[in-house]
Design an enzyme around this catalytic site. Structure first.
Site, PDB file in Angstrom:
ATOM      1  N   SER A   1     -36.940  18.332 -57.867  1.00  0.00           N
ATOM      2  CA  SER A   1     -38.240  18.302 -58.572  1.00  0.00           C
ATOM      3  C   SER A   1     -38.029  17.867 -60.006  1.00  0.00           C
ATOM      4  O   SER A   1     -36.979  18.146 -60.618  1.00  0.00           O
ATOM      5  CB  SER A   1     -38.862  19.696 -58.562  1.00  0.00           C
ATOM      6  OG  SER A   1     -39.993  19.714 -59.413  1.00  0.00           O
TER       7      SER A   1
ATOM      8  N   TYR B   1     -38.264  28.917 -59.951  1.00  0.00           N
ATOM      9  CA  TYR B   1     -38.348  27.719 -59.097  1.00  0.00           C
ATOM     10  C   TYR B   1     -37.564  26.564 -59.732  1.00  0.00           C
ATOM     11  O   TYR B   1     -36.770  25.883 -59.053  1.00  0.00           O
ATOM     12  CB  TYR B   1     -39.817  27.341 -58.909  1.00  0.00           C
ATOM     13  CG  TYR B   1     -40.058  26.020 -58.225  1.00  0.00           C
ATOM     14  CD1 TYR B   1     -39.910  25.890 -56.847  1.00  0.00           C
ATOM     15  CD2 TYR B   1     -40.452  24.897 -58.953  1.00  0.00           C
ATOM     16  CE1 TYR B   1     -40.148  24.673 -56.209  1.00  0.00           C
ATOM     17  CE2 TYR B   1     -40.685  23.682 -58.325  1.00  0.00           C
ATOM     18  CZ  TYR B   1     -40.531  23.575 -56.952  1.00  0.00           C
ATOM     19  OH  TYR B   1     -40.766  22.372 -56.334  1.00  0.00           O
TER      20      TYR B   1
HETATM   21  N1  LIG Z   1     -45.766  18.962 -54.150  1.00  0.00           N
HETATM   22  C1  LIG Z   1     -45.192  18.691 -55.305  1.00  0.00           C
HETATM   23  O1  LIG Z   1     -45.861  18.379 -56.306  1.00  0.00           O
HETATM   24  C2  LIG Z   1     -43.688  18.722 -55.425  1.00  0.00           C
HETATM   25  C3  LIG Z   1     -43.144  18.298 -56.649  1.00  0.00           C
HETATM   26  C4  LIG Z   1     -41.769  18.294 -56.791  1.00  0.00           C
HETATM   27  C5  LIG Z   1     -40.972  18.695 -55.752  1.00  0.00           C
HETATM   28  N2  LIG Z   1     -41.527  19.122 -54.577  1.00  0.00           N
HETATM   29  C6  LIG Z   1     -40.626  19.530 -53.511  1.00  0.00           C
HETATM   30  O2  LIG Z   1     -40.934  18.785 -52.350  1.00  0.00           O
HETATM   31  C7  LIG Z   1     -40.604  19.564 -51.189  1.00  0.00           C
HETATM   32  C8  LIG Z   1     -41.802  19.635 -50.266  1.00  0.00           C
HETATM   33  O3  LIG Z   1     -42.876  20.216 -50.981  1.00  0.00           O
HETATM   34  P1  LIG Z   1     -44.377  20.182 -50.432  1.00  0.00           P
HETATM   35  O4  LIG Z   1     -45.251  20.082 -51.622  1.00  0.00           O
HETATM   36  O5  LIG Z   1     -44.501  19.199 -49.339  1.00  0.00           O
HETATM   37  O6  LIG Z   1     -44.489  21.679 -49.858  1.00  0.00           O
HETATM   38  P2  LIG Z   1     -45.534  22.323 -48.833  1.00  0.00           P
HETATM   39  O7  LIG Z   1     -46.687  21.422 -48.593  1.00  0.00           O
HETATM   40  O8  LIG Z   1     -45.786  23.681 -49.370  1.00  0.00           O
HETATM   41  O9  LIG Z   1     -44.675  22.414 -47.465  1.00  0.00           O
HETATM   42  C9  LIG Z   1     -43.551  23.244 -47.459  1.00  0.00           C
HETATM   43  C10 LIG Z   1     -42.765  23.032 -46.181  1.00  0.00           C
HETATM   44  O10 LIG Z   1     -41.585  23.847 -46.241  1.00  0.00           O
HETATM   45  C11 LIG Z   1     -41.613  24.786 -45.170  1.00  0.00           C
HETATM   46  N3  LIG Z   1     -41.137  26.083 -45.647  1.00  0.00           N
HETATM   47  C12 LIG Z   1     -41.473  26.706 -46.789  1.00  0.00           C
HETATM   48  N4  LIG Z   1     -40.864  27.895 -46.869  1.00  0.00           N
HETATM   49  C13 LIG Z   1     -40.138  28.024 -45.737  1.00  0.00           C
HETATM   50  C14 LIG Z   1     -39.293  29.026 -45.215  1.00  0.00           C
HETATM   51  N5  LIG Z   1     -39.070  30.201 -45.848  1.00  0.00           N
HETATM   52  N6  LIG Z   1     -38.695  28.803 -44.019  1.00  0.00           N
HETATM   53  C15 LIG Z   1     -38.903  27.662 -43.337  1.00  0.00           C
HETATM   54  N7  LIG Z   1     -39.701  26.682 -43.786  1.00  0.00           N
HETATM   55  C16 LIG Z   1     -40.303  26.855 -44.961  1.00  0.00           C
HETATM   56  C17 LIG Z   1     -43.061  24.873 -44.720  1.00  0.00           C
HETATM   57  O11 LIG Z   1     -43.112  25.280 -43.340  1.00  0.00           O
HETATM   58  P3  LIG Z   1     -44.467  25.954 -42.703  1.00  0.00           P
HETATM   59  O12 LIG Z   1     -45.461  24.830 -42.551  1.00  0.00           O
HETATM   60  O13 LIG Z   1     -44.048  26.490 -41.391  1.00  0.00           O
HETATM   61  O14 LIG Z   1     -44.935  26.973 -43.660  1.00  0.00           O
HETATM   62  C18 LIG Z   1     -43.521  23.434 -44.943  1.00  0.00           C
HETATM   63  O15 LIG Z   1     -43.103  22.623 -43.877  1.00  0.00           O
HETATM   64  C19 LIG Z   1     -40.142  20.916 -51.724  1.00  0.00           C
HETATM   65  O16 LIG Z   1     -38.733  20.907 -51.836  1.00  0.00           O
HETATM   66  C20 LIG Z   1     -40.759  20.986 -53.102  1.00  0.00           C
HETATM   67  O17 LIG Z   1     -40.052  21.841 -53.961  1.00  0.00           O
HETATM   68  C21 LIG Z   1     -42.878  19.142 -54.397  1.00  0.00           C
END
Ligand SMILES: NC(=O)c1ccc[n+]([C@@H]2O[C@H](COP(=O)([O-])OP(=O)(O)OC[C@H]3O[C@@H](n4cnc5c(N)ncnc54)[C@H](OP(=O)(O)O)[C@@H]3O)[C@@H](O)[C@H]2O)c1
Length: 257
Positions: A144, A156
């Site tokens: 991130s 985080y």
């Molecule tokens: N969105 C942003 O702005 C952003 C920015 C920078 C970095 N990121 C990074 O990008 C990645 C994806 O983020 P996102 O925004 O797509 O997140 P998201 O929409 O919240 O999706 C999270 C995913 O991770 C899974 N997950 C979360 N906790 C878990 C656990 N304890 N065990 C197993 N699976 C788990 C969830 O599974 P379930 O569906 O089963 O809950 C889901 O598939 C992450 O590493 C995040 O830190 C995101």
């Protein structure tokens, strides 16, 4: 024919958001994709169905990360789905954010849970994956931008800093096997992690003003970058962290009138 035909991939957290976009793109390139999820089975099933409807190959694997036995559960499901095939691509994408875990309010439990899911899990998933990964494989970690710009979600941000360090160290260790390790670092991306982009339009507008390309990232913006690192075109790149954020915080916004 895509550039990942005959390859296999594991994408953690692929039921929703960025992980879904990564899985979809890798499958569109021809890879057989293991769509990992924690609890949201219907979302994982939707990802798998969308991939299959488009002519790709995928299967879902459930494993809650950050709990005892998580890696065993994940690799049991992976082995069943791969049915003897080795792994070519690992994308450590799953993570959680606790917005309340600031320096004022974070508890030891908040701290331990975020590190267990965001750091310990990818480390031991990688350790286990190396036993089934072909030489010449690919590891891509999703970090991130909060590793270089400050936010109140200190815990985080610390977990993502650890992931950046992991990538550089692993790249050196795995070079002799021809395995590349790179880190893709999204900026603000429209997923369920950032529902405030929809619910707080004024705050969202202020954020877009800090992005050179003037909008939030979409999951596919990140998925496409990950697919590049998974491809043969990226064969000579390892140990890198690439910001994929539309030009976030390049400088003060241009005055508008
Ligand atoms: N969105 C942003 O702005 C952003 C920015 C920078 C970095 N990121 C990074 O990008 C990645 C994806 O983020 P996102 O925004 O797509 O997140 P998201 O929409 O919240 O999706 C999270 C995913 O991770 C899974 N997950 C979360 N906790 C878990 C656990 N304890 N065990 C197993 N699976 C788990 C969830 O599974 P379930 O569906 O089963 O809950 C889901 O598939 C992450 O590493 C995040 O830190 C995101």
């Amino acid at each position: 024919m895509g550039n990942l035909t005959d390859r296999t991939a594991l994408v953690t957290g692929a039921s929703r958001g960025i992980g879904r976009a990564i899985a979809t793109r890798l499958a569109a390139e021809g890879a057989l994709v293991a769509v990992h999820y924690g609890s949201n089975q219907s979302a994982a099933d939707e990802t798998v169905a969308a991939i299959r409807d488009a002519g790709g190959q995928a299967f879902a694997v459930r494993a809650e990360l950050g709990v005892p036995g998580d890696v065993d559960t994940l690799f049991d499901g992976l082995a069943a789905g791969l049915d003897g095939r080795p792994l070519d691509i690992l994308v450590n994408n799953a993570a959680t954010i606790a917005y309340a875990a600031t320096i004022d309010t974070a508890t030891p439990d908040d701290f331990d849970r975020q590190f267990a899911i965001n750091v310990r899990a990818p480390f031991f998933i990688t350790q286990r994956a190396l036993g089934v990964m072909r030489d010449g494989g690919r590891i891509i970690n999703v970090s991130s931008g909060v590793t270089w710009f400050a936010t109140p979600e200190t815990v985080y941000a610390m977990t993502k800093g650890a992931l950046n360090v992991l990538g550089r160290s692993l790249a050196q260790q795995l070079g002799p096997r021809g395995i590349t390790v790179n880190t893709v670092s999204p900026g603000i991306t429209a997923t369920e992690m950032n529902t405030w982009l929809d619910t707080e339009p004024e705050r969202a507008r202020q954020v877009y003003a800090m992005v050179a390309l003037g909008r939030a990232g979409q999951p596919a913006d990140i998925g496409d970058a990950v697919a590049f690192f998974a491809s043969d075109d990226a064969r000579w790149i390892t140990g890198e962290t690439v910001e994929v954020n539309g030009g976030l915080l390049l400088g003060p916004p241009r005055p508008t009138n």
